[in-house]
Design a protein around this motif. Structure first.
Motif, PDB file in Angstrom:
ATOM      1  N   PRO A  69       2.195   4.799   1.330  1.00  0.00           N
ATOM      2  CA  PRO A  69       2.292   5.380   2.671  1.00  0.00           C
ATOM      3  C   PRO A  69       1.247   6.474   2.847  1.00  0.00           C
ATOM      4  O   PRO A  69       0.711   7.022   1.880  1.00  0.00           O
ATOM      5  CB  PRO A  69       3.705   5.943   2.727  1.00  0.00           C
ATOM      6  CG  PRO A  69       4.266   5.847   1.356  1.00  0.00           C
ATOM      7  CD  PRO A  69       3.372   4.995   0.540  1.00  0.00           C
ATOM      8  N   ASP A  70       0.950   6.793   4.115  1.00  0.00           N
ATOM      9  CA  ASP A  70      -0.060   7.821   4.406  1.00  0.00           C
ATOM     10  C   ASP A  70       0.346   9.183   3.851  1.00  0.00           C
ATOM     11  O   ASP A  70      -0.507  10.008   3.522  1.00  0.00           O
ATOM     12  CB  ASP A  70      -0.284   7.929   5.919  1.00  0.00           C
ATOM     13  CG  ASP A  70      -0.917   6.663   6.486  1.00  0.00           C
ATOM     14  OD1 ASP A  70      -1.600   5.954   5.720  1.00  0.00           O
ATOM     15  OD2 ASP A  70      -0.715   6.387   7.683  1.00  0.00           O
ATOM     16  N   SER A  71       1.651   9.414   3.721  1.00  0.00           N
ATOM     17  CA  SER A  71       2.118  10.703   3.211  1.00  0.00           C
ATOM     18  C   SER A  71       1.979  10.814   1.694  1.00  0.00           C
ATOM     19  O   SER A  71       2.245  11.855   1.129  1.00  0.00           O
ATOM     20  CB  SER A  71       3.579  10.909   3.608  1.00  0.00           C
ATOM     21  OG  SER A  71       4.371   9.880   3.044  1.00  0.00           O
ATOM     22  N   GLY A  72       1.557   9.746   1.028  1.00  0.00           N
ATOM     23  CA  GLY A  72       1.377   9.777  -0.410  1.00  0.00           C
ATOM     24  C   GLY A  72       2.525   9.090  -1.117  1.00  0.00           C
ATOM     25  O   GLY A  72       3.413   8.517  -0.488  1.00  0.00           O
ATOM     26  N   ARG A  79       0.840  -1.210   0.000  1.00  0.00           N
ATOM     27  CA  ARG A  79       0.000   0.000   0.000  1.00  0.00           C
ATOM     28  C   ARG A  79       0.868   1.251   0.000  1.00  0.00           C
ATOM     29  O   ARG A  79       2.011   1.215   0.427  1.00  0.00           O
ATOM     30  CB  ARG A  79      -0.896   0.015   1.233  1.00  0.00           C
ATOM     31  CG  ARG A  79      -1.865  -1.133   1.260  1.00  0.00           C
ATOM     32  CD  ARG A  79      -2.755  -1.042   2.498  1.00  0.00           C
ATOM     33  NE  ARG A  79      -3.629  -2.189   2.529  1.00  0.00           N
ATOM     34  CZ  ARG A  79      -4.857  -2.210   2.036  1.00  0.00           C
ATOM     35  NH1 ARG A  79      -5.341  -1.137   1.460  1.00  0.00           N
ATOM     36  NH2 ARG A  79      -5.590  -3.282   2.104  1.00  0.00           N
TER      37      ARG A  79
END
Length: 110
Positions: A58-61, A56
């Protein structure tokens, strides 16, 4: 004309036909064996990953590419011209990060 020549020619054609039939059966048998071997090998392999097992973001893009100015490493000089460099005296990488990271421009100064 002798009829024996016709019998010989007919028997050679029969042998050729029989040889082609046997050769074809050998090829078909080899192909069937190869497919069955492939199926057995495929069954022993692990299953493909499920969508939840996929990597997936990362949350930061997404990770962006970085750009930096590089400069070549200088080959160290020896004290004596007849002396040779050893591998530990030569740096591993062919280039290093430059201290000045501003891109040179082609425009002339005004």
């Amino acid at each position: 004309m002798n009829d024996n020549y016709g019998d010989i020619a007919l028997s050679n054609a029969a042998y050729g036909t029989f040889g082609a039939l046997v050769g074809g059966l050998v090829v078909v048998g080899a192909l069937v064996w190869a497919v069955r071997l492939g199926i057995r090998t495929r069954r022993r392999e692990s299953a493909p990953p499920t969508p939840s097992e996929q990597p997936r973001l990362p949350d930061s893009g997404p990770v962006r590419e970085t750009s930096e100015i590089r400069e070549p490493n200088e080959v160290p000089l020896t004290t004596d011209k007849s002396e040779r460099l050893t591998p530990r005296q030569v740096q591993a990488s062919g280039s290093k990060r430059s201290d000045q990271q501003e891109r040179p421009r082609w425009e002339s100064e005004r």
